[in-house]
Write a protein that holds these residues in place. Structure first.
Motif, short mmCIF file in Angstrom:
data_model
loop_
_atom_site.label_atom_id
_atom_site.label_comp_id
_atom_site.label_asym_id
_atom_site.label_seq_id
_atom_site.Cartn_x
_atom_site.Cartn_y
_atom_site.Cartn_z
N UNK A 1 17.40 5.68 54.75
CA UNK A 1 19.48 5.23 54.13
C UNK A 1 19.94 5.08 55.54
N UNK A 2 20.54 4.30 55.96
CA UNK A 2 21.74 4.72 57.09
C UNK A 2 22.67 4.29 56.90
N UNK A 3 24.00 4.11 57.08
CA UNK A 3 25.02 3.95 57.10
C UNK A 3 25.84 3.25 58.31
N UNK A 4 26.85 1.73 58.39
CA UNK A 4 26.84 1.93 59.57
C UNK A 4 28.60 1.93 59.66
N UNK A 5 29.26 2.22 61.09
CA UNK A 5 30.43 2.20 60.69
C UNK A 5 31.43 1.30 61.52
N UNK A 6 32.57 0.53 60.39
CA UNK A 6 32.53 -0.71 61.61
C UNK A 6 34.03 -0.85 62.52
N UNK A 7 33.42 -1.06 63.38
CA UNK A 7 34.64 -1.08 64.49
C UNK A 7 34.36 -2.41 65.67
N UNK A 8 35.37 -3.55 65.15
CA UNK A 8 35.02 -4.86 65.54
C UNK A 8 34.05 -5.51 65.09
N UNK A 9 32.91 -5.20 64.55
CA UNK A 9 31.53 -5.92 64.32
C UNK A 9 31.16 -4.41 63.41
N UNK A 10 29.98 -4.70 62.38
CA UNK A 10 28.78 -4.05 62.33
C UNK A 10 27.92 -3.93 63.50
N UNK A 11 27.72 -2.71 63.63
CA UNK A 11 25.79 -1.96 64.36
C UNK A 11 25.12 -2.28 63.64
N UNK A 12 24.78 -3.26 65.30
CA UNK A 12 22.65 -3.97 65.05
C UNK A 12 22.22 -2.40 65.10
N UNK A 13 21.01 -2.96 64.44
CA UNK A 13 20.23 -1.63 64.50
C UNK A 13 18.51 -2.47 64.60
N UNK A 14 17.26 -1.68 64.97
CA UNK A 14 16.19 -2.67 65.43
C UNK A 14 15.31 -1.20 64.58
N UNK A 15 14.89 -1.24 64.18
CA UNK A 15 13.96 -0.31 63.57
C UNK A 15 12.24 -1.17 63.88
N UNK A 16 11.66 0.21 64.60
CA UNK A 16 9.46 -0.42 64.99
C UNK A 16 9.32 1.12 64.87
N UNK A 17 7.75 0.76 64.37
CA UNK A 17 7.18 1.63 63.82
C UNK A 17 5.37 1.36 64.42
#
Length: 88
Positions: free
Chosen positions: A9-25
């Motif tokens: 469960x993640x929450x993005x914080x906006x500043x100029x754009x929404x943050x980008x994330x990569x999840x690998x396993x």
């Protein structure tokens, strides 16, 4: 083959754009994209003797072409393009 069910469960914080994330396993990418507001990322991965999950915040800009993904007043950050891990 045994599997592992993963839920973040993640929450993005906006500043100029929404943050980008990569999840690998275990060397496989399960999620790549923007994190807008609060969202759940769910996936099932094959179990191994040793398991690895990597959460990577990508594409953050630190002044590239004059764009900063953080706003500060003096030494205090007032806005930040960031991702909070709320639950794992």
């Amino acid at each position: 083959m045994e599997t592992i069910d993963v839920e973040l469960l993640v929450q993005g914080q906006f500043c100029n754009e929404w943050p980008c994330m990569e999840v690998s396993g275990n060397n496989h990418i399960y999620f790549t994209g923007n994190v807008q507001e609060m969202q759940a990322i769910r996936f099932r991965m094959p179990a191994q003797h040793t398991n690895e999950i990597i959460l990577r915040h990508t594409d953050k800009r630190f002044g590239t072409n004059g764009v900063w993904d953080v706003e500060a007043v003096g030494d205090i950050i007032v806005k930040d393009r960031a991702i909070k891990l709320l639950d794992f």
